[in-house]
Design a protein around this motif. Structure first.
Motif, short mmCIF file in Angstrom:
data_model
loop_
_atom_site.label_atom_id
_atom_site.label_comp_id
_atom_site.label_asym_id
_atom_site.label_seq_id
_atom_site.Cartn_x
_atom_site.Cartn_y
_atom_site.Cartn_z
N ASN A 65 196.58 118.06 50.93
CA ASN A 65 195.95 116.94 50.24
C ASN A 65 196.60 115.67 50.81
OD1 ASN A 65 195.68 114.80 48.43
ND2 ASN A 65 195.61 116.17 46.65
N PHE A 66 195.80 114.66 51.13
CA PHE A 66 196.39 113.46 51.77
C PHE A 66 197.53 112.89 50.92
CE2 PHE A 66 195.58 109.39 49.70
CZ PHE A 66 194.74 109.79 48.65
N VAL A 69 194.51 110.74 55.50
CA VAL A 69 193.24 111.42 55.26
C VAL A 69 192.79 112.15 56.53
CG1 VAL A 69 190.78 111.04 54.79
CG2 VAL A 69 192.51 109.87 53.41
N ALA A 70 192.92 111.49 57.67
CA ALA A 70 192.53 112.11 58.95
C ALA A 70 193.38 113.36 59.22
CB ALA A 70 192.68 111.11 60.09
N ALA A 124 194.91 115.24 56.94
CA ALA A 124 194.54 116.27 55.96
C ALA A 124 193.26 117.00 56.42
CB ALA A 124 194.34 115.66 54.58
N ASP A 125 192.29 116.24 56.91
CA ASP A 125 191.05 116.85 57.44
C ASP A 125 191.40 117.81 58.57
OD1 ASP A 125 189.68 115.31 55.68
OD2 ASP A 125 188.85 113.92 57.17
N MET A 126 192.20 117.32 59.53
CA MET A 126 192.55 118.12 60.70
C MET A 126 193.27 119.40 60.28
SD MET A 126 195.29 118.98 62.74
CE MET A 126 196.56 117.69 62.64
N SER A 150 193.08 121.03 57.51
CA SER A 150 192.21 122.02 56.85
C SER A 150 191.20 122.59 57.84
CB SER A 150 191.51 121.40 55.64
OG SER A 150 190.93 120.17 55.99
N HIS A 151 190.70 121.78 58.76
CA HIS A 151 189.69 122.29 59.69
C HIS A 151 190.29 123.12 60.82
CE1 HIS A 151 187.16 118.79 58.12
NE2 HIS A 151 186.64 119.91 57.65
N LYS A 196 188.43 104.58 53.10
CA LYS A 196 187.40 105.62 53.19
C LYS A 196 187.21 106.28 51.82
CE LYS A 196 187.09 108.22 57.10
NZ LYS A 196 187.43 109.48 57.73
N GLU A 252 189.71 109.68 64.41
CA GLU A 252 188.35 109.56 63.86
C GLU A 252 187.30 109.53 64.96
OE1 GLU A 252 189.92 106.97 60.01
OE2 GLU A 252 188.68 106.02 61.55
N THR A 274 195.39 123.73 53.19
CA THR A 274 194.65 122.95 52.20
C THR A 274 195.50 121.75 51.79
OG1 THR A 274 195.56 124.40 50.53
CG2 THR A 274 193.32 124.87 51.28
#
Lengths: 483, 483
Positions: A185-186, A170-171, A173-175, A177-178, B19, A375, A183
């Motif tokens: 997906n985890f 998840v971390a 995937a966030d990185m 996309s940001h 999460k 995180e 795009t």
């Protein structure tokens, strides 16, 4: 010495903190070379004084090692003439379990590791590694500590998911996309043991024996070897100052059904060239038209200095066939073996199933520790610190190259990455150059291997990030002194 | 429900500490099944109430998940009739990078992971795992802490040896010679990511497509899949109360050129039988005569209760063709992915070169932490503790089997290992049994897969080590209540 392909300093990696006596480390190192067939029966070994100097130990230590090897029958002396690898090797002595085994197996000796483990006493221009001396050890130690303090800590000790710890996916995937315009997906990310495993899994999920695969030349040897090992037929495509020559690739597509193309568009390995946008779009267009996969290896994304980091091919909406590989090893440290791969859902799902028979799952403890660092921002703080240090070292590198080698080399200051690619204005063998330099305490990688056919590229890839300003100057000065 | 091969409880692994919202975890789990093609368009999903009960969440949570999936187009409702997988799946919605990719790749969906990650709310008879609740977490945490406090800690952050940290290899070599009668040399040990990687490396260093390999039947599915994946032709050999039926193997040797035999002689998987000495000597004799490798998987060496642990085949002087695989995962915890392989020097050296393109090296930080625990005796203390706990649970298991299932099953109390093998006196499908039991909060593994041809073995492998006396009794009682 002549017979040796690699210099002794890189063969005999001594660890003085090791439990094993240094003389025994030398002996085992020589035995290993003999076993690998790199040291053939009858080969002359260097005199004890010479070797002692080369590897920076007391001569007595080398004498001890030679004596042990002679006693064990690995070496023999012809009085006055010196010490040689025994004509008849003590097969039975190599180890009990080795005595007279008579089953057949595959010889993988063609596979060669790129990074030699050179002693820290040397000034080492590696292939573009971060400075481990900057590794955020305290943050890492704290993260591990916190992971072990979790109330539910025992839960992580069972079996985990073959795609890796969900928290880290998840971390990531966030990185992605940001920071990288993707795009992801985890559920489509598979965390691997460094980008090498991401590559191995990708190749062995893509390739059937005989498939055609194109890759950059000069290029990344471990990728070449991974494809060959999977039975691929390799086709090389040239690289110029704009990156992969995509027109060449198009000609190949017209005559051969390509399964995949392996590229390092951000900072091409080894030339450090950044692929220009028109080439990127053309590559994607070809991939869609001819239906081949693009394996994008974005191994050191964070370190782009001239402009903002270029967004990966994988961030383009039209890039439907891109398998994206990246890693935290270049960001944190090589020993942090955390890479990842993302791509089409079905592909990642098939790749993950292969992974389950290779090592079943990753190191959940390390994955959670790294997730913690992502995180709480520690990774970003470290990245900023490292970025500034390397940006400065890049300038120092540039100045010293101009000052000491200016008229004898041609190079472009790379837009990013942790290495320079310099071409010599006169012919030379980097194999020879590297042995000469070792005698003067400087280690460089020979680049013949990056042409895959062994032909000379007349150039060096000089990783600068793990050397201080003083080390950089001394290193470059030394190179200037021998060419 | 009927269409599902596996029960929802094992498909949807919920992590309440995660999460990701629980309803989203359920949704992603269902999407994954659809992507893998296990849930086909038109398949009916269980009612929200039923599923909620099955996976132990509030019904509202399941409703949320279904609503999200309907909104995303994964599911559709036919009013009154219920919820179904959409006839037309939202390809474009699976993930950006998945949209319309048109390259080909290999389908690894035949590879199946053995251990399902079952929620801790269940009483799980796993395939013979240690109790993670006994894992020496404090010692492990301390060891990591000390590793990070080393003055030379930054040194371990660079690249290491592809055979693994030398300190750990030396510790393992000592242990193998002191406790297992072997004469392993640290230079001949390759540390791997659990025994699965040791197996993968061994198989892919041994096998060429078409090679014949024999293995025990019933046997260990991941080994079977690893050999198949490497292109081996598999031949099964029966197992009786003395272990592998070596006479059968001899008949095979007479007609086929065997490349290797895979065996689990200490505690056969899944039957838990210990191979008797005459069989062992005959096997070694055949291996020497016909020149095939013996792959000895000694996966839970420490846990032998009737007598002292039997010495491995690899400890026999005549056993020149043995490749020995073992692991610390069963001793410490599954998440401690440290296995190792030792064998003839040239074989290990070739195997290690293959390893360098798979993941280059192991996790030096974990390897040093484990070396620390081996050196300071913490591993031995833990082994003693665990041994006594499991010895007692083994008795409890035996008593409850006799008490609740006595007349309906046949079994021998195994000499060692962490699982019992019980045969039912009447025909039944363990596939069905396992779904029935899940409804009652007990998880068992169906054993059809251990016969490789899917035919029923009419038996269960019941791992007992990770269950308390109370859990064991309730689990056995529940089994008795449904058969």
């Amino acid at each position: 010495m002549v017979q040796m392909l690699r210099p002794w300093k890189t063969i005999l990696t001594l660890d003085f903190g090791n439990k094993l006596a240094v003389y025994r480390q030398i002996a085992e190192g020589i035995i290993a070379e003999i076993r690998k067939g790199r040291l053939k029966p009858g080969t002359a070994l260097p005199g004890t004084r010479v070797l002692a100097e080369d590897i920076g130990v007391n001569r007595k230590t080398v004498v001890l090692a030679y004596d042990a090897l002679i006693a064990e029958g690995w070496l023999e002396t012809a009085d006055k003439k010196g010490t040689f690898v025994s004509a008849e090797l003590p097969k039975l002595k190599t180890t009990q379990t080795n005595a007279g085994s008579n089953f057949q197996f595959n010889n993988h000796s063609n596979i060669e590791t790129l990074q030699a483990r050179t002693p820290s006493s040397l000034i080492t221009f590696n292939d573009g590694l971060p400075d481990v001396r900057l590794a955020p050890m305290d943050e890492l130690a704290k993260a591990y500590k916190r992971i072990f303090q979790q109330k539910t800590r025992w839960r992580m000790m069972g079996y985990g998911h073959e795609q890796g710890d969900e928290r880290l996916r998840v971390a990531l995937a966030d990185m992605l996309s940001h920071k990288r315009g993707m795009t992801a997906n985890f559920a489509n990310i598979c965390i691997t043991r460094g980008s090498q495993m991401a590559l191995y899994l990708t190749v062995n999920t893509l390739i059937k024996t005989g498939d055609y695969v194109a890759m950059e030349c000069p290029g990344y040897l471990p990728a070449w070897q991974t494809f060959k090992n999977a039975g691929a037929q390799m086709i090389t495509v040239n690289v110029d100052e704009k990156g992969l020559v995509v027109d060449e690739l198009e000609q190949i597509c017209k005559v051969k059904r390509l399964k995949a193309v392996y590229v390092t568009p951000h900072h091409q390995f080894p030339t450090a060239v950044s692929m220009k946008v028109e080439r990127r779009l053309k590559l994607i267009e070809l991939s869609n038209r001819y239906g081949f996969a693009i394996i994008e290896d974005d191994y050191d994304h964070e370190y782009h200095f001239e402009t903002k980091s270029l967004l990966p091919l994988a961030s383009e909406v039209q890039a439907v066939n891109v398998i994206y590989i990246s890693s935290l090893s270049k960001l944190v440290a090589p020993a942090v073996r955390i890479g990842y791969v993302t791509g089409p859902a079905e592909f990642i799902s098939s790749l993950s199933q292969l992974r389950s028979i290779i090592d079943r799952q990753g190191d959940v403890i390390m994955e959670q520790a790294i997730a913690e660092l992502m995180e709480n921002g520690a990774i970003n703080r470290h990245a900023k610190r490292a970025y500034n240090v390397y940006k400065e070292r890049r300038e120092v590198m540039d100045q010293n190259l101009r000052r000491y080698l200016g008229d004898r080399i041609t190079y472009r200051k790379p837009e990013g990455g942790l290495a320079f690619w310099i071409k010599f204005n006169h012919e030379l063998s980097t194999e020879m150059l590297s042995s000469q330099l070792l005698k003067k305490g400087v280690s460089v990688m020979s680049t013949e291997r990056f042409s895959f056919d062994g032909k000379s590229l007349n150039a060096l890839r000089l990783g600068y990030a793990s050397l201080t300003a003083a080390e950089l100057e001394e290193g470059i000065r030394t190179i200037a002194s021998v060419i």
